[in-house]
Design an enzyme around this catalytic site. Structure first.
Site, PDB file in Angstrom:
ATOM      1  N   TYR A 176       0.713  -1.094  -0.208  1.00 32.34           N
ATOM      2  CA  TYR A 176      -0.058   0.041  -0.364  1.00 32.34           C
ATOM      3  C   TYR A 176       0.880   1.000   0.200  1.00 32.34           C
ATOM      4  O   TYR A 176       2.101   1.656   0.691  1.00 32.34           O
ATOM      5  CB  TYR A 176      -0.874   0.366   1.221  1.00 32.34           C
ATOM      6  CG  TYR A 176      -1.512   0.971   1.337  1.00 32.34           C
ATOM      7  CD1 TYR A 176      -2.872   1.355   0.732  1.00 32.34           C
ATOM      8  CD2 TYR A 176      -0.854   2.105   2.437  1.00 32.34           C
ATOM      9  CE1 TYR A 176      -3.274   2.747   1.375  1.00 32.34           C
ATOM     10  CE2 TYR A 176      -1.520   3.613   2.414  1.00 32.34           C
ATOM     11  CZ  TYR A 176      -2.896   3.360   2.111  1.00 32.34           C
ATOM     12  OH  TYR A 176      -3.520   4.640   1.774  1.00 32.34           O
ATOM     13  N   GLU A 197      -3.445   8.036  -4.319  1.00 34.81           N
ATOM     14  CA  GLU A 197      -3.801   6.072  -3.120  1.00 34.81           C
ATOM     15  C   GLU A 197      -3.305   5.378  -4.247  1.00 34.81           C
ATOM     16  O   GLU A 197      -4.412   5.163  -4.991  1.00 34.81           O
ATOM     17  CB  GLU A 197      -5.054   6.252  -2.481  1.00 34.81           C
ATOM     18  CG  GLU A 197      -5.122   5.415  -1.619  1.00 34.81           C
ATOM     19  CD  GLU A 197      -6.070   4.897  -0.469  1.00 34.81           C
ATOM     20  OE1 GLU A 197      -5.821   5.072   0.687  1.00 34.81           O
ATOM     21  OE2 GLU A 197      -6.804   4.553  -1.806  1.00 34.81           O
TER      22      GLU A 197
END
Length: 403
Positions: free
Chosen positions: A125, A213
Site C-alpha cells: 500500500y 493512493e
C-alpha cells in the site's frame, strides 16, 4: 475533484510511474476489443475487468440483484463480454458508496500483472497526502497492500510506515530508500521502489493533488514495481491551473444537486436532515447547522452562497434546496458585511415570487448592515417567510414551524 482509476493511471504514466496497462470501454463489444488489444500487448489470455466508479472497495463490491463483483479476472473474450454486460449500466454497491451504490458507466480492461516468474508477486500500500496537523506532505506505506488501509491502521498500526516531507527541501533520496527498506525490499525491487516513490511524488506535486493512493502497489515476479490501482483527488482550488485535469471531471459520478450548485458558484453538500440551510460563509454555515441540531432539528444540507448574495444566487439556492424531498423548512442565515441585509431581503422576496409558491416555511435571520431594514422587508412581504434577530430565536422558530 475525484477522477477515475484509468485517468489516474494515465497521469501517473506521464510522470514515469510504471502502471498496470489497460484500455477503458463503455460497452461489452468495446470491452472485448480492448481485451484482444491487451492480449496482443502481453501475450497472455488473462485480463482483469474493473468497474470504474468514484469509490473504493470495488473488488468486494457487488452489483445490485446479482453476484457480480466490481472487479473480476477473465481469460476469454466470452468471459469479458459477460462480465462487462453484468457491470455496465448497473448499480455497484461497495462499503464506500453506501447502500444506494453507483451506476457503472465504464469498465477498464487491464493486463494481468500477476504472471509467474522467479519470485512471488507481493502487494504493498502507498499513498501521498497532506498532513494538515504537521503542515507538510506525508508518504504512507504498508506491507499489507490490497487490504482496506483503515482496517490495517486500526488493527495493526505498527504496519503503517509514515515519512514526512519537509516542504522547504522536498523529497530526499534517503527518505525514499528508507520507505523501500522498511517495506522489506532488497536488490532490484528496492531500487525500483525508490524510483517509483520519486515518480509518484512528482505526479502528486505536479497535479496539485490532495491525495494519491495506490492500493495495491505490486512487486511483480520479476521485481518490477507498478501501480495496479490509482485513487486520485485533485485540489479544487488549483483546477484553474490544471485545465487538462479539470476536463477529466465526470459529472455523472457526482450528486446532481452538487453539480447544479457548482454551476451557480454555490458550495453545496447534501445531508440527511429536514431543514434546508442557506448561509453566507462556511463558518457561519457550520454554526447554523450546529444550532439546528442543538434545538432538535437535522440540517438537510450545507449551502454557502458566498459574500455577494443577490436575487440570482438566492433563487438558485432555493431551487436546489427544494429538490430535496426531505426538506420541510428552510433556514436563511445571512450576515450583512460585504452585502447589505436589505438587498438580501429584496433578493429573497424576488426569488420567492420568481419560483412561485414555496411549499415549506422559510425562516430568515439577517444580521449586520441594514439588518432592521431587511427584517422589515421580510415582514411586510406578505409571504410565508418569518424573520428572527437572534440565532437562538431563529432555531426555536424553525422547530415551531416544523411541528
Amino acid at each position: 475533484m475525484n477522477i477515475h482509476e484509468y485517468q489516474g493511471k494515465e497521469i501517473l504514466a506521464k510522470y514515469g510511474v510504471r502502471i498496470q496497462r489497460g484500455i477503458v470501454a463503455e460497452s461489452p463489444d468495446k470491452a472485448v476489443s480492448a481485451y484482444k488489444e491487451i492480449a496482443k500487448m502481453t501475450d497472455s489470455k488473462f485480463a482483469v475487468v474493473k468497474s470504474q466508479i468514484h469509490a473504493g472497495g470495488r473488488g468486494k463490491g457487488q452489483i445490485v440483484g446479482s453476484e457480480q463483483r466490481g472487479v473480476q479476472l477473465a481469460k476469454s473474450p466470452e468471459a469479458v463480454k459477460e462480465i462487462a454486460t453484468n457491470l455496465l449500466h448497473n448499480t455497484l454497491v461497495t462499503h464506500q458508496t453506501g447502500p444506494e451504490g453507483k451506476v457503472v458507466n465504464k469498465v477498464l480492461i487491464a493486463e494481468d500483472a500477476y504472471y509467474p516468474g522467479d519470485s512471488e508477486p507481493k502487494e504493498f500500500y502507498m499513498s501521498i497526502l497532506l498532513d494538515r496537523a504537521k503542515a507538510c506532505n506525508v508518504i504512507m506505506a504498508s506491507t499489507e497492500g490490497g487490504m482496506d488501509i483503515e482496517e490495517v491502521a486500526e488493527n495493526t498500526p505498527e504496519l503503517i510506515i509514515k515519512e514526512w516531507i519537509d516542504p522547504a527541501v522536498g523529497l530526499q533520496a534517503f527518505q525514499a530508500r528508507k520507505v523501500a527498506n522498511k517495506l522489506g525490499l532488497t536488490g532490484l525491487a528496492n531500487k525500483e521502489m525508490v524510483k517509483f516513490i520519486f515518480a509518484l511524488y512528482a505526479a502528486y506535486e505536479g497535479t496539485d493533488s490532495s491525495m494519491f493512493e495506490i492500493n495495491p502497489v505490486l512487486k511483480t515476479s520479476d521485481d518490477k514495481i507498478l501501480a495496479v490501482d490509482a485513487k486520485v483527488n485533485i485540489d479544487d482550488n488549483a483546477l484553474y491551473r490544471q485545465k487538462e485535469i479539470a476536463e477529466l471531471r465526470d459529472k455523472a459520478e457526482e450528486d446532481p444537486m452538487e453539480v447544479e450548485a457548482s454551476e451557480s458558484d454555490l458550495n453545496y453538500v447534501k445531508l440527511d436532515g429536514n431543514v434546508g440551510c442557506m448561509v453566507n460563509g462556511a463558518g457561519l454555515a457550520m454554526a447554523t447547522m450546529d444550532i439546528i441540531k442543538l434545538y432538535g432539528g437535522e440540517p438537510a444540507n450545507f449551502l454557502d452562497v458566498g459574500g455577494g448574495a443577490n436575487a440570482q444566487t438566492v433563487e438558485a439556492g432555493f431551487r436546489i434546496i427544494l429538490k430535496d424531498p426531505n426538506v420541510k423548512a428552510i433556514f436563511v442565515n445571512i450576515f450583512g458585511g460585504i452585502v447589505r441585509c436589505d438587498r438580501v431581503a429584496n433578493g429573497i422576496v424576488e426569488a420567492y415570487k420568481s419560483i412561485g409558491e414555496i411549499p415549506v416555511p422559510i425562516v430568515v435571520r439577517l444580521q449586520g448592515t441594514n439588518a432592521e431594514e431587511g427584517a422589515k422587508i421580510i415582514n411586510d412581504s406578505g409571504l410565508k417567510v418569518f424573520s428572527a434577530v437572534k440565532l437562538k430565536d431563529a432555531a426555536e422558530l424553525i422547530q415551531s414551524v416544523l411541528k
